[in-house]
Design an enzyme around this catalytic site. Structure first.
Site, PDB file in Angstrom:
ATOM      1  CB  CYS A 188      -1.317  -0.255   1.298  1.00  0.00           C
ATOM      2  SG  CYS A 188      -1.488   2.051   1.192  1.00  0.00           S
ATOM      3  CB  CYS A 191      -1.038   2.286   4.138  1.00  0.00           C
ATOM      4  SG  CYS A 191      -2.243   1.857   3.416  1.00  0.00           S
ATOM      5  CG  ASP A 192       3.284   1.148   4.426  1.00  0.00           C
ATOM      6  OD1 ASP A 192       3.163   1.469   4.866  1.00  0.00           O
ATOM      7  OD2 ASP A 192       3.464  -0.408   3.929  1.00  0.00           O
TER       8      ASP A 192
END
Ligand code: NAP
Length: 361
Positions: A188, A191-192
């Site tokens: 992701c 997200c990261d």
């Protein structure tokens, strides 16, 4: 069919006895179980001291999964005044929530952030009374023509069930992938991505996910190399043009990762060129994997028909091989998986579920 107009006079009712005693006893009490809000059942206590079962809540429609298909199905069923609940363990909006900018959903000429679109869909569905519970579904089974949905906390019953559980990212299955998940290996970008500021990273895959996530990652990293096993990308042309025009993105064609290496976090990968057979080692800090999707339908196996990958087989109206169970969105076997098609599926399944309930009477 029970509906949920404001001022409903239905009341919870307490019935004693074991699980098996309850439904048979209802006809003698002249109670239609569809008129009950909640069945409080007194279950035997297990050897471990846990109560088996617990509260059984009754609905016309249960929707499992809260992505665009589920939220649309919920909007339609609650707007039709069907007593509806949507069960979702994760974030409402599903994969939309991790999409930075949605450019191909009509009505937003400048595009819209995925999490904002999710929030709007949730707000719209709730406006018509959709109940949403944040629980994890562990089992779905049939009791006659009732569908029983068990979560870790409760048991729900309904006449029509709409499955909208979507997909999850497929794993690559190479040494180091599991070991370094969350320590340099990610599925992701939104997200990261921010953890890889100024780093050298790779993205694996040639579909829309790999291309859009690689483009997003260029905001943070020094350089992204897309590793693809062929010489042609699968992703949409407009994303290909953006990728090829981005100076921070390099392509590594005809190549696959053989191993992800590191100590506490990832520090390198071994890559094989499929044309020459040559294996090389590359120093990198992040590996983002987008090698396709798998349907989240494990809990349905054996209940409804699926294809060999687990995608649910449905008719044109979304109905599965079991009467009264429908599937919508990415978990369904179909040609195109987009937010627009998930929304269409959700609306279709909800209308078909309403028809099914009317026919059932
Ligand atoms: P996908 O289209 O199935 O692409 C998967 C990619 O991974 C393919 O390029 C495939 O290579 C490669 N791959 C598969 N197994 C591999 C392996 N073992 N090793 C190396 N490479 C491997 O999956 P996706 O990109 O996640 O997209 C899924 C669906 O979501 C699509 O319908 C897509 O259009 C949609 N989507 C849309 C958007 C958008 O419109 N904004 C964004 C994301 C996803 P081959 O090409 O050689 O098979």
């Amino acid at each position: 069919m029970t509906r949920n107009p404001k001022g409903s006079t239905r009341r919870p009712i307490l019935i004693g006895g074991g699980q098996r005693d309850i439904f048979p006893s209802l006809p003698t009490l002249a109670i239609d179980k569809r008129d009950l809000d909640v069945l409080f059942c007194i279950y035997p206590v297990t050897k471990e001291g846990r109560m088996e079962g617990g509260v059984r809540k009754v609905y016309d429609v249960i929707i499992v999964g809260g992505g665009p298909a589920g939220l649309t199905a919920g909007l339609y069923t609650s707007r039709s005044r069907l007593r509806s609940v949507l069960i979702e363990n994760g974030l409402l909006g599903g994969q939309m929530t991790t999409t930075e900018l949605v450019e191909n959903y009509p009505g937003f000429p400048q595009g819209i952030a995925g999490d904002e679109l999710s929030r709007l869909m949730e707000e719209q569905a709730k406006r018509f009374g959709l109940e949403i519970v944040p629980q994890y579904v562990v089992e779905i089974k049939l009791e006659g023509d009732k569908k029983v949905v068990k979560t870790e906390e409760a048991t729900y019953l309904c006449d029509a069930l709409i499955i909208c559980t979507g997909t999850e990212y497929r794993k690559l299955g190479v040494p180091g992938e599991k070991e370094f998940a969350g320590k340099g290996v990610s599925y992701c970008a939104t997200c990261d991505g921010a953890f890889f500021q100024g780093n050298q990273i790779v993205v694996v895959g040639g579909g829309d996910s790999a291309l859009t996530e690689a483009l997003y990652l260029t905001k943070f990293v020094k350089e992204v190399t897309i590793i693809h096993r062929r010489e042609a990308l699968r992703g949409t042309k407009i994303y290909q043009e953006k990728v090829f025009g981005n100076p921070k993105i390099k392509m590594l064609w005809n190549s696959v990762i053989q191993e992800i290496r590191g100590d506490r976090t990832v520090h390198s990968i071994r890559v094989k060129n499929l044309k020459t057979g040559e294996v090389t080692e590359h120093d990198i800090q992040g590996v983002f994997l987008f090698v396709g999707l798998l349907p989240k339908t494990q809990f349905l196996r054996g209940l409804v028909e699926t294809d060999e990958d687990g995608y649910v087989l449905t008719g044109e109206n979304g109905e599965t091989s079991v009467k009264g169970i429908f599937a919508a969105g990415d978990c369904r076997k179909k040609l195109v998986r987009q937010i627009a098609t998930a929304v269409g599926d959700g609306a279709t399944a909800a209308c078909a579920a309403e028809k099914y309930l009317e026919m059932k009477g």
